[in-house]
Design a protein around this motif. Sequence first.
Motif, PDB file in Angstrom:
ATOM      1  N   SER A 416       0.815  -1.220   0.000  1.00 10.74           N
ATOM      2  CA  SER A 416       0.000   0.000   0.000  1.00 10.74           C
ATOM      3  C   SER A 416       0.844   1.265   0.000  1.00 10.74           C
ATOM      4  O   SER A 416       0.326   2.362  -0.226  1.00 10.74           O
ATOM      5  CB  SER A 416      -0.940   0.016   1.213  1.00 10.74           C
ATOM      6  OG  SER A 416      -1.808  -1.097   1.174  1.00 10.74           O
ATOM      7  N   GLY A 417       2.149   1.135   0.270  1.00 13.59           N
ATOM      8  CA  GLY A 417       3.053   2.276   0.221  1.00 13.59           C
ATOM      9  C   GLY A 417       2.980   3.137   1.464  1.00 13.59           C
ATOM     10  O   GLY A 417       2.028   3.062   2.252  1.00 13.59           O
ATOM     11  N   GLU A 418       3.994   3.992   1.643  1.00 11.82           N
ATOM     12  CA  GLU A 418       4.026   4.933   2.765  1.00 11.82           C
ATOM     13  C   GLU A 418       4.909   6.121   2.379  1.00 11.82           C
ATOM     14  O   GLU A 418       6.136   6.023   2.365  1.00 11.82           O
ATOM     15  CB  GLU A 418       4.553   4.263   4.032  1.00 11.82           C
ATOM     16  CG  GLU A 418       4.594   5.190   5.247  1.00 11.82           C
ATOM     17  CD  GLU A 418       3.286   5.909   5.458  1.00 11.82           C
ATOM     18  OE1 GLU A 418       3.250   7.141   5.268  1.00 11.82           O
ATOM     19  OE2 GLU A 418       2.286   5.232   5.790  1.00 11.82           O
ATOM     20  N   PRO A 419       4.296   7.276   2.050  1.00 17.14           N
ATOM     21  CA  PRO A 419       5.083   8.445   1.627  1.00 17.14           C
ATOM     22  C   PRO A 419       6.014   8.981   2.716  1.00 17.14           C
ATOM     23  O   PRO A 419       7.018   9.611   2.396  1.00 17.14           O
ATOM     24  CB  PRO A 419       4.004   9.483   1.265  1.00 17.14           C
ATOM     25  CG  PRO A 419       2.760   9.024   1.966  1.00 17.14           C
ATOM     26  CD  PRO A 419       2.850   7.542   2.019  1.00 17.14           C
ATOM     27  N   LEU A 420       5.687   8.727   3.987  1.00 19.39           N
ATOM     28  CA  LEU A 420       6.531   9.219   5.067  1.00 19.39           C
ATOM     29  C   LEU A 420       7.926   8.619   5.034  1.00 19.39           C
ATOM     30  O   LEU A 420       8.888   9.224   5.505  1.00 19.39           O
ATOM     31  CB  LEU A 420       5.875   8.927   6.425  1.00 19.39           C
ATOM     32  CG  LEU A 420       4.583   9.695   6.737  1.00 19.39           C
ATOM     33  CD1 LEU A 420       3.997   9.221   8.059  1.00 19.39           C
ATOM     34  CD2 LEU A 420       4.846  11.196   6.782  1.00 19.39           C
ATOM     35  N   GLY A 438       4.222  15.652  -5.362  1.00 20.83           N
ATOM     36  CA  GLY A 438       4.409  14.579  -6.327  1.00 20.83           C
ATOM     37  C   GLY A 438       4.373  13.181  -5.747  1.00 20.83           C
ATOM     38  O   GLY A 438       4.753  12.215  -6.431  1.00 20.83           O
ATOM     39  N   ASN A 439       3.913  13.042  -4.491  1.00 25.04           N
ATOM     40  CA  ASN A 439       3.815  11.727  -3.862  1.00 25.04           C
ATOM     41  C   ASN A 439       2.407  11.165  -4.034  1.00 25.04           C
ATOM     42  O   ASN A 439       1.419  11.902  -3.936  1.00 25.04           O
ATOM     43  CB  ASN A 439       4.135  11.819  -2.366  1.00 25.04           C
ATOM     44  CG  ASN A 439       5.559  12.260  -2.101  1.00 25.04           C
ATOM     45  OD1 ASN A 439       6.483  11.802  -2.754  1.00 25.04           O
ATOM     46  ND2 ASN A 439       5.736  13.160  -1.140  1.00 25.04           N
ATOM     47  N   LEU A 440       2.324   9.869  -4.297  1.00 24.32           N
ATOM     48  CA  LEU A 440       1.022   9.210  -4.369  1.00 24.32           C
ATOM     49  C   LEU A 440       0.475   9.006  -2.959  1.00 24.32           C
ATOM     50  O   LEU A 440       1.134   8.409  -2.110  1.00 24.32           O
ATOM     51  CB  LEU A 440       1.141   7.868  -5.085  1.00 24.32           C
ATOM     52  CG  LEU A 440       1.131   7.899  -6.620  1.00 24.32           C
ATOM     53  CD1 LEU A 440       1.455   6.509  -7.169  1.00 24.32           C
ATOM     54  CD2 LEU A 440      -0.228   8.373  -7.145  1.00 24.32           C
ATOM     55  N   ILE A 441      -0.714   9.524  -2.703  1.00 27.44           N
ATOM     56  CA  ILE A 441      -1.329   9.449  -1.377  1.00 27.44           C
ATOM     57  C   ILE A 441      -2.604   8.616  -1.456  1.00 27.44           C
ATOM     58  O   ILE A 441      -3.440   8.812  -2.346  1.00 27.44           O
ATOM     59  CB  ILE A 441      -1.663  10.854  -0.838  1.00 27.44           C
ATOM     60  CG1 ILE A 441      -0.410  11.740  -0.828  1.00 27.44           C
ATOM     61  CG2 ILE A 441      -2.262  10.759   0.562  1.00 27.44           C
ATOM     62  CD1 ILE A 441       0.683  11.254   0.076  1.00 27.44           C
ATOM     63  N   GLN A 442      -2.753   7.694  -0.514  1.00 25.53           N
ATOM     64  CA  GLN A 442      -3.974   6.886  -0.420  1.00 25.53           C
ATOM     65  C   GLN A 442      -5.002   7.634   0.428  1.00 25.53           C
ATOM     66  O   GLN A 442      -4.813   7.809   1.635  1.00 25.53           O
ATOM     67  CB  GLN A 442      -3.657   5.532   0.251  1.00 25.53           C
ATOM     68  CG  GLN A 442      -2.539   4.741  -0.392  1.00 25.53           C
ATOM     69  CD  GLN A 442      -3.021   3.875  -1.548  1.00 25.53           C
ATOM     70  OE1 GLN A 442      -4.085   4.097  -2.101  1.00 25.53           O
ATOM     71  NE2 GLN A 442      -2.225   2.887  -1.906  1.00 25.53           N
ATOM     72  N   PHE A 443      -6.075   8.113  -0.175  1.00 26.99           N
ATOM     73  CA  PHE A 443      -7.120   8.807   0.573  1.00 26.99           C
ATOM     74  C   PHE A 443      -8.234   7.858   1.009  1.00 26.99           C
ATOM     75  O   PHE A 443      -9.110   8.242   1.776  1.00 26.99           O
ATOM     76  CB  PHE A 443      -7.690   9.962  -0.265  1.00 26.99           C
ATOM     77  CG  PHE A 443      -6.743  11.118  -0.390  1.00 26.99           C
ATOM     78  CD1 PHE A 443      -6.642  12.065   0.620  1.00 26.99           C
ATOM     79  CD2 PHE A 443      -5.935  11.244  -1.498  1.00 26.99           C
ATOM     80  CE1 PHE A 443      -5.762  13.126   0.509  1.00 26.99           C
ATOM     81  CE2 PHE A 443      -5.040  12.300  -1.625  1.00 26.99           C
ATOM     82  CZ  PHE A 443      -4.952  13.248  -0.614  1.00 26.99           C
ATOM     83  N   PHE A 444      -8.198   6.659   0.532  1.00 23.89           N
ATOM     84  CA  PHE A 444      -9.106   5.619   1.001  1.00 23.89           C
ATOM     85  C   PHE A 444      -8.616   5.143   2.376  1.00 23.89           C
ATOM     86  O   PHE A 444      -7.415   5.114   2.630  1.00 23.89           O
ATOM     87  CB  PHE A 444      -9.100   4.461   0.008  1.00 23.89           C
ATOM     88  CG  PHE A 444     -10.064   3.359   0.327  1.00 23.89           C
ATOM     89  CD1 PHE A 444     -11.405   3.479   0.003  1.00 23.89           C
ATOM     90  CD2 PHE A 444      -9.625   2.205   0.954  1.00 23.89           C
ATOM     91  CE1 PHE A 444     -12.296   2.449   0.288  1.00 23.89           C
ATOM     92  CE2 PHE A 444     -10.508   1.176   1.243  1.00 23.89           C
ATOM     93  CZ  PHE A 444     -11.856   1.299   0.912  1.00 23.89           C
ATOM     94  N   PRO A 445      -9.527   4.772   3.315  1.00 25.95           N
ATOM     95  CA  PRO A 445      -9.083   4.273   4.627  1.00 25.95           C
ATOM     96  C   PRO A 445      -8.453   2.888   4.505  1.00 25.95           C
ATOM     97  O   PRO A 445      -8.974   1.885   4.988  1.00 25.95           O
ATOM     98  CB  PRO A 445     -10.367   4.261   5.456  1.00 25.95           C
ATOM     99  CG  PRO A 445     -11.475   4.144   4.461  1.00 25.95           C
ATOM    100  CD  PRO A 445     -10.996   4.896   3.245  1.00 25.95           C
ATOM    101  N   PHE A 446      -7.298   2.840   3.843  1.00 28.69           N
ATOM    102  CA  PHE A 446      -6.687   1.553   3.480  1.00 28.69           C
ATOM    103  C   PHE A 446      -6.138   0.807   4.686  1.00 28.69           C
ATOM    104  O   PHE A 446      -6.143  -0.423   4.727  1.00 28.69           O
ATOM    105  CB  PHE A 446      -5.585   1.773   2.436  1.00 28.69           C
ATOM    106  CG  PHE A 446      -4.356   2.449   2.947  1.00 28.69           C
ATOM    107  CD1 PHE A 446      -3.224   1.714   3.261  1.00 28.69           C
ATOM    108  CD2 PHE A 446      -4.324   3.827   3.110  1.00 28.69           C
ATOM    109  CE1 PHE A 446      -2.085   2.327   3.732  1.00 28.69           C
ATOM    110  CE2 PHE A 446      -3.189   4.453   3.574  1.00 28.69           C
ATOM    111  CZ  PHE A 446      -2.061   3.703   3.885  1.00 28.69           C
ATOM    112  N   ARG A 447      -5.646   1.538   5.696  1.00 31.89           N
ATOM    113  CA  ARG A 447      -5.115   0.844   6.874  1.00 31.89           C
ATOM    114  C   ARG A 447      -6.229   0.148   7.649  1.00 31.89           C
ATOM    115  O   ARG A 447      -6.043  -0.960   8.152  1.00 31.89           O
ATOM    116  CB  ARG A 447      -4.350   1.835   7.754  1.00 31.89           C
ATOM    117  CG  ARG A 447      -3.028   2.265   7.146  1.00 31.89           C
ATOM    118  CD  ARG A 447      -2.385   3.382   7.902  1.00 31.89           C
ATOM    119  NE  ARG A 447      -3.186   4.600   7.886  1.00 31.89           N
ATOM    120  CZ  ARG A 447      -2.720   5.815   8.167  1.00 31.89           C
ATOM    121  NH1 ARG A 447      -1.455   5.967   8.478  1.00 31.89           N
ATOM    122  NH2 ARG A 447      -3.498   6.867   8.139  1.00 31.89           N
TER     123      ARG A 447
END
Length: 518
Positions: A416-420, A438-447
Motif C-alpha cells: 500500500s506504500g508509505e510516503p513518510l 508529487g507523492n502518491l497518497i492513499q485517501f481511502f481508509p486503506f489501513r
Amino acid sequence: MALNVLGLVVMAAFYLLILGTGIWASMRSKKAEKKYLGDGMEMTLLAGRDINLLVGIFTLTATWVGGGFILGIAEATYNPTLGAVWALMPVPYVLTFFLGGFFFAKPMRQNKYLTMMDPFQQKYGNVLSTLLIFPALVADVLWVARTLVSLGGTMSVILELSYFYSIVISSVVAIIYTLMGGLYSVAYTDVIQLILIFISLWVCVPFLLTNPHSLDISLTAYNQTFQAPWVGTVEPYEAGKWFDDFMLLALGGLAYQAFYQRILSASSYTQAQVTCYASSAFCLVLGIPSILYLTPPYISVIGIGAVAAAVMSSMDSALLSSASMFSSNIYKNIFRKQASDCEMQWVIRISVVVVGLAGTALTFLDNSVLVFWLVGVDMSYTIMFPQLVCVLFFKVSNGYGASLGYLMGIVLRLLSGEPLIGLPPAIRFPGCRMDQEGNLIQFFPFRTAIMVTSLLSILLFSWLTSILFNKGLLAERWDVFKIKRKEKPTAAAEDERSDSGNEEVSTAKQLLDTTTSF
C-alpha cells in the motif's frame, strides 16, 4: 543567539528531580520486593500487581501524553496543509482508554498475564508468538525515537542547545532510572512528570493568548493571515484518510504493551477500569495548550520543562515495555526457562539499554515527530490489533489463521506504500492521487481495510483448518499447531477459573486502601 543559561539551569534542576525520584522509587521497590512472595519479574515489571490507584492513573496518562503527543498536536495544527482538525491525538485516546477499560482490561487482568504477548504464547506456541513480538518491539523502538525527537527539536530552538546533546542527555537519564527500579521507578517519576506537564502547559496559556506578536486566535482560526487558518479543513476527498488516521490512533494504542503494563499492575479488574476512564479525561485537558503558540522567552523555559517531562514519561514506558516482552516471552519462556530472578533482572536491564540506544540512534535519521508516531502506531494497528482481538475474544482462532493474518497484514501494508518513508504504493486504492509534492497518497481508509482483512482472514482460516483437522479431512500428523479438538476442561480447571473471578469481591476495599495509602 546565545545559549539560554536560565533554561539550562531549569532543565538541570528538572533532570535532578526526576533522577532523585527514580532513585527513591527504586529504594521503595527494593523494600517491597523483600516482603513480596511472588515472582521477582512480576515485581520488576508490574510492581507486584499492587500499584496505587492514583499512581496508576498518573502513569497511564503520562505514558500517552508524551513529547510526541504535545509536539505532534502543535506540528499538525501549524502545518499549513493540515490544521487542528488533523491534530487527532486527544479524542482518539479517549476512545482507546474507554475500549481498553471496558473490553480488554478484564481478560488481561483476570488471566494474570505478565505481558501482552502471554495469550499468544499460550495459545499459538513459541515460534509464532516470537514472530508476532517483532512488530511490537519495533513499535516500541519507534516510540522511543519519536519522544526524543520532540525534545531535541524543542530544546535546540528554545535553549540553543545542540540537538545531539539534548537527545543524548535525556536518553541517558531515562535509561538510568528505568534500570534502577523497574515499574516502580517509572510509575513514581510519571507522577512528578505529569504534575509538571499539567502545571507547565497551563501556566503558558495566559501568555499564549495575550502575546503582542501574534494575532487573536479567533481571527487566525478561520481566516487567511500569515498562513492558512490553523483550524484546517477536511475536504470531501480527504474524509477517508481522516477516518483512517482517527481509527489508527484510537485502536492502534490498544496493541501496545505499555498500556497493558498499567492494566496488569492494578490490584483488580475494577481498579484497572477506573484507571483507564480517569486517564481519558486527563488526555483531553492536556491536549488544549498544545494547540496554542507564542510565549515570552522566560515562559518558554517553563514550556520546555513540560515537553521534557512528557518525553521522559513516555520514553521510560517504552523502554520497560519492550524489555518486558523480550525478557519474559523470548528469553525466559523460550531460551532459559530455569533462569533465576537475578539473571532475569540483568536481562531486563540489558534490554532497556539496547532499546534505548536503538531508539536514540533512529532520531538522527529523521527529525519529524509525526513520521515516527504514525509509522509506529501503523504497525500496531494493521498487524497487532487484529491478532490481539482474535486471541482474546474468539476461541476459534488458532495458529494457522494467525499466521495467514500476520502475513496478509504485512504484505498488504507494504504494497500500500508509505510516503513518510518514501515507499511508493503498488496497490492503488480508490481515491489514490498525487499531492503537491508529487507523492502518491492513499485517501481511502486503506489501513482500516487492511486491519479488517487481517482480522477476517484469521477467523475464516482458523475456522476452516479447525474443520479440516477435527473432521479428519487432514491427517493429525500435519497439525503443527495441535488444534485438534481436545477433551473438555477438567473440574479442577473450572474451579480455578471460578476462583479467579472471586477477586472482584474485595474490589471496593482495595480501591479504598490504594487511595488512602497514596
